[in-house]
Design a protein around this motif. Structure first.
Motif, short mmCIF file in Angstrom:
data_model
loop_
_atom_site.label_atom_id
_atom_site.label_comp_id
_atom_site.label_asym_id
_atom_site.label_seq_id
_atom_site.Cartn_x
_atom_site.Cartn_y
_atom_site.Cartn_z
N LEU A 269 4.63 -0.47 16.43
CA LEU A 269 3.41 -0.41 15.61
C LEU A 269 3.56 0.65 14.53
CD1 LEU A 269 0.67 -0.77 18.38
CD2 LEU A 269 1.66 -2.55 16.92
N GLY A 270 4.18 1.78 14.89
CA GLY A 270 4.41 2.85 13.92
C GLY A 270 5.28 2.37 12.77
N VAL A 271 6.30 1.58 13.09
CA VAL A 271 7.17 1.02 12.05
C VAL A 271 6.36 0.09 11.15
CG1 VAL A 271 9.10 -0.58 11.65
CG2 VAL A 271 9.29 1.21 13.39
N LEU A 272 5.51 -0.74 11.78
CA LEU A 272 4.71 -1.68 11.01
C LEU A 272 3.75 -0.94 10.07
CD1 LEU A 272 3.83 -4.60 13.45
CD2 LEU A 272 5.68 -4.40 11.77
N ILE A 273 3.19 0.17 10.53
CA ILE A 273 2.26 0.94 9.68
C ILE A 273 3.00 1.43 8.44
CG2 ILE A 273 0.98 3.11 9.53
CD1 ILE A 273 0.00 2.65 12.34
N GLN A 274 4.18 1.97 8.65
CA GLN A 274 4.95 2.43 7.49
C GLN A 274 5.27 1.27 6.56
OE1 GLN A 274 8.20 5.16 7.87
NE2 GLN A 274 7.45 5.96 9.81
N GLY A 275 5.64 0.11 7.14
CA GLY A 275 5.94 -1.06 6.33
C GLY A 275 4.71 -1.54 5.56
N MET A 276 3.56 -1.44 6.22
CA MET A 276 2.32 -1.89 5.61
C MET A 276 2.00 -1.03 4.37
SD MET A 276 -1.38 -1.82 7.38
CE MET A 276 -1.52 -0.06 7.19
N ILE A 277 2.19 0.27 4.52
CA ILE A 277 1.90 1.16 3.39
C ILE A 277 2.81 0.81 2.22
CG2 ILE A 277 1.90 3.55 2.62
CD1 ILE A 277 1.40 4.31 5.59
N GLN A 278 4.08 0.57 2.54
CA GLN A 278 5.05 0.20 1.51
C GLN A 278 4.61 -1.10 0.81
OE1 GLN A 278 8.13 1.90 0.73
NE2 GLN A 278 7.81 0.55 -1.02
N THR A 279 4.18 -2.06 1.62
CA THR A 279 3.75 -3.35 1.07
C THR A 279 2.55 -3.16 0.14
OG1 THR A 279 4.46 -4.37 3.14
CG2 THR A 279 3.06 -5.70 1.69
N TYR A 280 1.63 -2.34 0.59
CA TYR A 280 0.43 -2.09 -0.23
C TYR A 280 0.84 -1.54 -1.58
CZ TYR A 280 -3.89 -0.01 -1.92
OH TYR A 280 -4.94 0.33 -2.69
N ILE A 281 1.77 -0.60 -1.56
CA ILE A 281 2.19 0.03 -2.81
C ILE A 281 2.89 -0.97 -3.72
CG2 ILE A 281 3.88 1.71 -3.69
CD1 ILE A 281 2.88 3.45 -1.20
N ASN A 282 3.67 -1.87 -3.11
CA ASN A 282 4.31 -2.92 -3.90
C ASN A 282 3.27 -3.81 -4.56
OD1 ASN A 282 6.72 -1.93 -3.10
ND2 ASN A 282 7.14 -3.52 -1.58
N PHE A 283 2.23 -4.14 -3.80
CA PHE A 283 1.19 -5.03 -4.34
C PHE A 283 0.45 -4.34 -5.47
CE2 PHE A 283 0.10 -9.09 -2.35
CZ PHE A 283 1.16 -9.20 -1.47
N ASP A 284 0.16 -3.08 -5.30
CA ASP A 284 -0.60 -2.34 -6.30
C ASP A 284 0.18 -2.31 -7.62
OD1 ASP A 284 -2.97 -0.17 -6.55
OD2 ASP A 284 -1.19 0.45 -7.68
N GLY A 285 1.46 -2.00 -7.51
CA GLY A 285 2.32 -2.07 -8.68
C GLY A 285 2.28 -0.84 -9.56
N THR A 286 1.17 -0.07 -9.53
CA THR A 286 1.09 1.09 -10.41
C THR A 286 1.49 2.38 -9.68
OG1 THR A 286 -1.19 1.45 -9.82
CG2 THR A 286 -0.77 0.11 -11.77
N LEU A 287 1.44 2.33 -8.36
CA LEU A 287 1.72 3.54 -7.59
C LEU A 287 3.22 3.76 -7.46
CD1 LEU A 287 -0.87 3.15 -4.72
CD2 LEU A 287 -0.92 4.85 -6.54
N SER A 288 3.61 5.02 -7.45
CA SER A 288 5.01 5.34 -7.20
C SER A 288 5.31 5.09 -5.72
CB SER A 288 5.26 6.81 -7.53
OG SER A 288 6.24 7.33 -6.68
N SER A 289 6.55 4.70 -5.42
CA SER A 289 6.88 4.39 -4.04
C SER A 289 6.87 5.66 -3.18
CB SER A 289 8.25 3.72 -3.97
OG SER A 289 9.25 4.66 -4.27
N TRP A 290 6.83 6.81 -3.83
CA TRP A 290 6.78 8.04 -3.05
C TRP A 290 5.46 8.18 -2.33
CZ3 TRP A 290 10.97 10.22 -1.68
CH2 TRP A 290 12.11 10.08 -2.49
N TRP A 291 4.46 7.40 -2.77
CA TRP A 291 3.20 7.45 -2.05
C TRP A 291 3.38 7.01 -0.59
CZ3 TRP A 291 -1.07 9.90 -3.12
CH2 TRP A 291 -1.28 10.32 -4.45
#
Lengths: 326, 514
Positions: A269-291
């Protein structure tokens, strides 16, 4: 049981976070995105499963990122330059990484050294060795790579469950069963409770330590192979810092960094949470991946604070008792 | 499988065990006999050798000489684990189990019932339930052990040991953290086990409990066997005499002084001072130029009293006054600020810093009192050090020698010097003569008297009653964590102290055996 077990809290955070993402970007809630999330994080899920064993036993393994890097380079060179059949290369690297982990475990036990230092040395060693093999990215063109990359189970809704995702899920489930149902698993928890006491109670502490680090390195080796499928290349600088992402996933998954408590499912689940945050940032498109890192950092803090709170809660009734006696 | 439950058969025979740690002889030719089905109390003051004996028998320490026979066969376990396999199980005061695992896992760790490589969780829980039911426990065995009280953890540890086919069960201070009801449960279990033919060694400093539960008593003193007796025929006074090693008859002491005490000024006083579960509230006046001795058995609350007085432990009731003014003693810093000094019993762990030199050890407390901003110059340090080395006759007279290389008596003097350098008004000494040789012993006692004559107030703890009688102006006797009697002047002698320690014991003893 006081309040919620940490795993449940992790699950709630994941579901709530996913729901929030889905509200903003309805496309996230699709099997396609979820399937990609599993594929993208397959190697992390595999290596984090091994790390869960290490952390529950009261240790830490900083070498896993380097082992992944070494594995990709070794596999690439073995197949492309040395002409090894891919399967032979896989078996060789898995044997090598298992031996590497076993050696670290043996050093930790025999010389009674802190795992942090021993695996830190292992981290430099493995990373250095991969540079020694090659400093450049080596593309892998073997046919098995395209076959495996193309293989996928079709999910309803257009998603694909890829081979690497399936391997990861199998390892997570296997790890969870090993941890919960076997004598080996019980001994892992025992070691995390107290090495000295576990030894007094008859647990072969030395053998267990060797096996645990061997398992972690072996899974890091598998993660490395999966990573090479994912990138179709071997590169000595791949997976730098993955050991820290892994530890973060383990802790967010509710495993106590001091050992003795935790679960493989929580880590997943912890891995999925990190993946989810990454996915969100990809969708947003304006945020730096460092978020991703910033969000992970905030979550880590929150979970560590939460665990301390739970530990304090667990101690309280005892204090009350002592007071009542007098 | 010999099934000879002859009650007189000796199950565990220990013969001529000796053990030294460096120059210290911890055990000298000790014999100990445990019969099948008996509860045998092993008693002695601190340093008598009880723990060492247990650890030698269970293989934690290698022995220098002697043999151990279990059921007639010689055994020589090399580790606690090997002893357990041989059938000798030990349950220590701090339970050696894993609080993060379930009760069932704790009971069956490394020997869980298995099928196809998988632990049969249901079967394991069922067996755990059955096993604990034998001990009168009905608890959820799948919950973590840490969720349960110390008493239940103790019973779990005993159940595990017994289930591992223990024939000898050693319980080291099992009741120290249990309340009365829990003690009764434990005793019931002990009797039950004894009936099954298991031999139980019971180490405790609660004499009431010893009389209640044990069949026989073995007393050790200074690493030697004093005697082995039937509990029923051993009076409490006699037992205490055996433990403290005093012949009641003579020892009318050559007491130094007994001046008009009331005229001396009060240095510090404590009214209704105490802490729940630590020491019952007490009144204590410490006067300038006077030595107050604290006497009592191990665990009677002597050290606890000293720690409260110094501020190392926080009192939760009562009022402390220094020179008449009310003060709060919340920490050792407060104690030092009010001019108190404390030489703890465990010199090695709580007192001296073995790696530092004599000089550095001596100026430690003074520097701490002055604060970091006003460091003592090297010259001042040298002066102070050489003054005390001369005054207390510390040998060798080399201030630059690491303290760890000095003998016990000289280490004690360095500790004394450390506090004297802060020019205290009150000095608390916990067992100042423990573990030092006879010559140094007399010297420390002379020093105590001298310091007192210089107007210092002293509070001294000692197990050596002769010693206490020699230098004390008043003696406070403790029993079961309470001050029970205060003797002054002519009333101080070994006999009356012993009588105070043993008071009401005789009646309880007979009740217990009835």
């Amino acid at each position: 049981m006081k309040g919620l077990p940490p795993v449940l809290i992790t699950a709630i955070v994941l579901v709530a976070g996913f729901a929030l993402c889905a509200v903003q970007f309805p496309n996230i809630a699709s099997t396609r995105v979820v399937g990609n999330l599993l594929t993208d994080n397959a190697f992390l899920g595999i290596v984090a499963t091994g790390m869960t064993f290490v952390v529950i036993s009261g240790g830490i393994d900083l070498s896993v990122g380097s082992v992944i890097g070494f594995t990709t380079v070794f596999v690439a060179l073995a197949i492309e330059r040395w002409g090894m059949p891919p399967l032979v290369a896989f078996v060789a690297i898995l044997a090598l990484s298992a031996a590497f982990g076993a050696a670290m475990g043996a050093v930790i036990h025999v010389f009674d050294l802190p795992p942090f230092i021993v695996t830190l040395a292992g981290m430099f060693l493995a990373r250095g060795a991969s540079f020694l093999l090659s400093t450049e990215s080596v593309p892998i063109t073997a046919p098995i790579y395209s076959t495996v990359s193309d293989f996928a189970l079709r999910l309803p809704g257009g998603g694909r469950l890829t081979a690497v995702a399936i391997i990861m899920l199998a390892i997570v489930i296997g790890g969870a069963l090993l941890l919960q149902l076997t004598r080996f698993g019980a001994n892992v928890y025992a070691l995390g409770g107290s090495r000295a006491t576990a030894s007094l109670m008859g647990v072969a502490v030395g053998r267990m330590t060797v096996k645990i680090y061997m398992l972690s390195s072996l899974l890091a080796g598998i993660a490395g192979i999966v990573f090479s499928f994912y990138t179709s290349a071997g590169y000595s600088l791949s997976a730098v810092g993955v050991e820290l992402d892994t530890i973060a996933a383990v802790v967010i998954g509710g495993t106590l960094l001091t050992g003795g408590q935790g679960s493989a499912i929580g880590t997943f689940l912890g891995v999925l949470i990190q993946g989810m945050i990454q996915t969100y940032i990809n969708f947003d498109g304006t945020l730096s991946s460092w978020w991703t890192k910033i969000a992970t950092g905030v979550l880590l803090f929150a979970f560590i604070a939460l665990q301390q709170g739970l530990v304090a809660l667990a101690r309280r009734p005892v204090a009350k008792r002592a007071g009542a006696v007098s | 499988m010999e099934n000879s439950l002859d009650p007189a058969a000796s199950l565990l025979e220990v013969r001529g065990i000796s053990k030294s740690f460096g120059a210290v002889r911890a055990l000298q030719e000790v014999d100990f006999t445990l019969r099948a089905g008996e509860i045998h109390a092993l008693l002695g003051e601190n340093g008598a050798g009880k723990s060492t004996l247990i650890k030698v028998v269970t293989g934690v320490f290698p022995r220098d000489a002697g043999i151990v026979r279990l059921g007639g066969e010689e055994v020589a376990p090399r580790s606690a684990k090997a002893a357990l396999q041989a059938g000798i199980a030990t349950v220590y005061q701090e339970v050696n189990l894993l609080p993060n695992l379930s009760v069932a896992q704790n009971l069956f760790l490394d020997r869980q019932p298995m099928r196809f490589g998988i632990v049969r969780e249901g079967e394991m829980r069922r067996r755990a339930k059955t096993l604990l039911a034998d001990f009168g426990l009905d608890i959820d065995v799948s919950a973590p052990l840490g969720n349960y009280s110390v008493a239940i953890q103790h019973v779990t540890a005993i159940a595990r040991a017994v289930d591992l086919s223990a024939r000898v069960l050693i319980l080291d201070e099992p009741t120290a953290s249990l309340d009365r009801h829990e003690v009764e449960i434990l005793f019931r279990i002990m009797r039950q086990l004894a009936k099954r033919g298991i031999g139980i060694v019971f180490v405790s400093h609660f004499l009431d409990q010893v009389y209640e539960i044990s069949d026989r008593i073995t007393v050790l003193r200074n690493g030697r066997l004093v005697d082995e007796r039937e509990t029923a025929s051993l009076s409490r006074l006699e037992l205490i005499r055996m433990m403290l090693g005093r012949e009641l008859a003579e020892t009318t002491s050559a007491r130094a002084s007994a001046g008009a005490q009331t005229t001396r000024e009060v240095c510090a006083s404590f009214e209704g001072y105490g802490k729940a579960g630590y020491v019952a509230p007490f009144n204590l006046e410490l006067r300038h130029g006077e030595v107050v001795g604290l006497a009592g058995l191990l665990g009677s609350g002597r050290t606890e009293t000293a720690r409260l007085v110094f501020g190392a432990e926080r009192a939760d009731r009562g009022q402390a006054r220094v020179e008449g003014a009310p003060v709060r003693l919340q920490s050792p810093r407060d104690g030092v600020r009010h001019g108190f000094g404390y030489c703890p019993e465990e010199r090695k762990t709580d007192g001296i810093v073995a790696e530092l030199t004599v000089r550095e050890n001596i100026v430690l407390a003074l520097q701490a009192k002055r604060g970091l901003h006003r460091p003592l110059s090297r010259r001042e340090q040298d002066e102070i050090a050489s003054r005390y080395v001369k005054m207390l006759d510390i040998r060798p007279p080399d201030p630059e020698r690491p303290v760890g290389l000095l003998s016990g008596g000289n280490q004690q003097k360095v500790l004394l010097a450390r506090w004297l350098a802060t020019s205290p008004r009150l000095l608390v000494l916990d067992e100042p003569t423990r573990g030092i040789d006879v010559g140094a012993h007399a010297e420390i006692i002379r020093l105590i008297r001298e310091l007192c004559d210089d107007g210092l107030a002293l509070l001294v703890i000692s197990s050596e009653l002769d010693e206490i009688v020699t230098y004390s102006d008043r003696v406070v006797v403790l029993r079961d964590r309470a001050h029970v009697e205060e003797l002054a002047g002519e009333a101080i002698d070994v006999g009356s102290i012993l009588a105070a320690i043993a008071a009401d014991g005789a009646s309880v003893a007979h009740e217990g055996r009835a």
